[in-house]
Design a protein around this motif. Structure first.
Motif, PDB file in Angstrom:
ATOM      1  N   ALA A   1       0.837  -1.196   0.000  1.00  0.00           N
ATOM      2  CA  ALA A   1       0.000   0.000   0.000  1.00  0.00           C
ATOM      3  C   ALA A   1       0.873   1.247   0.000  1.00  0.00           C
ATOM      4  O   ALA A   1       0.608   2.223  -0.718  1.00  0.00           O
ATOM      5  N   ALA A   2       1.946   1.216   0.800  1.00  0.00           N
ATOM      6  CA  ALA A   2       2.888   2.340   0.813  1.00  0.00           C
ATOM      7  C   ALA A   2       3.626   2.437  -0.525  1.00  0.00           C
ATOM      8  O   ALA A   2       3.894   3.536  -1.020  1.00  0.00           O
ATOM      9  N   ALA A   3       3.939   1.285  -1.121  1.00  0.00           N
ATOM     10  CA  ALA A   3       4.628   1.280  -2.420  1.00  0.00           C
ATOM     11  C   ALA A   3       3.762   1.908  -3.506  1.00  0.00           C
ATOM     12  O   ALA A   3       4.255   2.661  -4.352  1.00  0.00           O
ATOM     13  N   LEU A   4       2.482   1.627  -3.483  1.00  0.00           N
ATOM     14  CA  LEU A   4       1.587   2.193  -4.486  1.00  0.00           C
ATOM     15  C   LEU A   4       1.485   3.709  -4.351  1.00  0.00           C
ATOM     16  O   LEU A   4       1.371   4.433  -5.348  1.00  0.00           O
ATOM     17  N   GLU A   5       1.525   4.208  -3.115  1.00  0.00           N
ATOM     18  CA  GLU A   5       1.523   5.655  -2.908  1.00  0.00           C
ATOM     19  C   GLU A   5       2.763   6.293  -3.529  1.00  0.00           C
ATOM     20  O   GLU A   5       2.680   7.359  -4.156  1.00  0.00           O
ATOM     21  N   LYS A   6       3.910   5.643  -3.386  1.00  0.00           N
ATOM     22  CA  LYS A   6       5.145   6.166  -3.980  1.00  0.00           C
ATOM     23  C   LYS A   6       5.085   6.094  -5.501  1.00  0.00           C
ATOM     24  O   LYS A   6       5.575   6.998  -6.189  1.00  0.00           O
ATOM     25  N   LYS A   7       4.491   5.029  -6.019  1.00  0.00           N
ATOM     26  CA  LYS A   7       4.341   4.902  -7.470  1.00  0.00           C
ATOM     27  C   LYS A   7       3.564   6.088  -8.035  1.00  0.00           C
ATOM     28  O   LYS A   7       3.961   6.692  -9.040  1.00  0.00           O
ATOM     29  N   MET A   8       2.474   6.441  -7.371  1.00  0.00           N
ATOM     30  CA  MET A   8       1.665   7.561  -7.836  1.00  0.00           C
ATOM     31  C   MET A   8       2.386   8.888  -7.641  1.00  0.00           C
ATOM     32  O   MET A   8       2.347   9.758  -8.508  1.00  0.00           O
ATOM     33  N   LYS A   9       3.062   9.025  -6.513  1.00  0.00           N
ATOM     34  CA  LYS A   9       3.773  10.273  -6.226  1.00  0.00           C
ATOM     35  C   LYS A   9       4.839  10.553  -7.274  1.00  0.00           C
ATOM     36  O   LYS A   9       5.009  11.700  -7.723  1.00  0.00           O
ATOM     37  N   HIS A  10       5.577   9.519  -7.662  1.00  0.00           N
ATOM     38  CA  HIS A  10       6.686   9.687  -8.602  1.00  0.00           C
ATOM     39  C   HIS A  10       6.270   9.404 -10.044  1.00  0.00           C
ATOM     40  O   HIS A  10       7.111   9.476 -10.943  1.00  0.00           O
ATOM     41  N   GLN A  11       4.986   9.066 -10.241  1.00  0.00           N
ATOM     42  CA  GLN A  11       4.483   8.727 -11.575  1.00  0.00           C
ATOM     43  C   GLN A  11       5.371   7.674 -12.230  1.00  0.00           C
ATOM     44  O   GLN A  11       5.735   7.774 -13.408  1.00  0.00           O
ATOM     45  N   ALA A  12       5.699   6.666 -11.431  1.00  0.00           N
ATOM     46  CA  ALA A  12       6.584   5.596 -11.892  1.00  0.00           C
ATOM     47  C   ALA A  12       5.777   4.479 -12.549  1.00  0.00           C
ATOM     48  O   ALA A  12       4.710   4.094 -12.050  1.00  0.00           O
ATOM     49  N   ASP A  13       6.278   3.962 -13.636  1.00  0.00           N
ATOM     50  CA  ASP A  13       5.620   2.871 -14.347  1.00  0.00           C
ATOM     51  C   ASP A  13       6.110   1.550 -13.774  1.00  0.00           C
ATOM     52  O   ASP A  13       6.982   0.869 -14.338  1.00  0.00           O
TER      53      ASP A  13
END
Length: 252
Positions: free
Chosen positions: A74-86
């Motif tokens: 869940a924390a990883a997904l927040e970082k994915k969205m924050k950094h717009q990482a694919d």
């Protein structure tokens, strides 16, 4: 990874000393040194809260992050969205890894494999990595050494004070291999007059070099090199972290 439910809330704060950009560049250096084929798809195995996954993605890799903890992901997904990482994050235990195809590189960092205290389970993990690693692909992983468990962690207590979070980390090691870890975490409440206490317990086991060679051999992978303490130098008797580079051989 037992004990990473409540701990996931505090994991990033308690690992602020980890320089993830530097670690990502270190693994990138190993990939460039040992890759015998073009590298595109990379699996970050036991990715936790995804910080290393994000940093590897920034270096140009197409990253899959796998972890068995829904809370960590869940924390990883927040970082994915924050950094717009694919990045594709999947909730899978290491021993039950099940991908749609093969990957070019598997990275397993920050002593994640030490959390596996059963040699039989660890062998299953190596087998699953081998199954989903393309011919010529790399398996890069680090582990805490027996020296670290016996001489650095055993019997020690570490205290972390971040003002709003206070953590007491206690270690015991009776057999010279397995460290029993007890965490008491105190989180300051909003009124700042009291703390909420959380407790976690989990274990880490150190494996000998010979055992790791056995896991690799049984899985069909071959050792390329082993390094000490995030360097490109061979480990010493007092190295605390060992980094292994292994390869999935090409069919003959």
């Amino acid at each position: 990874m037992a004990g990473y439910g409540v701990f996931s809330r505090f994991y990033d704060r308690l690992t602020e000393n980890v320089n993830y950009p530097v670690r990502a560049r270190y693994f990138d250096q190993l990939i460039r040194r040992w890759a015998g084929r073009p590298v595109e798809l990379l699996l970050d195995l036991a990715c936790g809260t995804g910080t290393l996954s994000v940093e590897l993605s920034k270096l140009g890799y197409d990253v899959i992050g796998a972890d068995g903890s829904e809370e960590m992901l869940a924390a990883a997904l927040e970082k994915k969205m924050k950094h717009q990482a694919d990045i594709l994050f999947v909730c899978q235990d290491m021993e039950n890894l099940d991908l749609y195809g093969t990957v070019d590189v598997v990275v397993c960092a920050l002593d994640s494999l030490n959390h596996v205290t059963s040699p039989e389970t660890l062998q299953k993990i190596f087998n699953r990595v081998s199954l989903f690693l393309a011919p010529g692909g790399l398996f890069l992983f680090d582990v805490n050494s027996l020296y670290k468990h016996r001489e650095v962690l055993a019997g020690q207590t570490f205290v972390y004070d971040y003002g709003d979070i206070y953590c007491v980390w206690q270690n015991t090691c009776e057999d010279g291999e397995t460290v029993e870890i007890s965490l008491d975490i105190f989180e300051q409440l909003e009124d700042r007059n009291d703390y909420q206490r959380y407790s976690e317990c989990f274990s880490e086991r150190a494996y000998s070099h010979e055992q790791i060679l056995g896991f690799l051999k049984e899985s069909g992978m071959e050792l390329l090199a082993v390094y000490g303490d995030d360097t490109l130098e061979p480990p010493s008797d007092m190295s605390q972290r060992l980094i292994y580079a292994a390869v999935q051989p090409n069919p003959r």
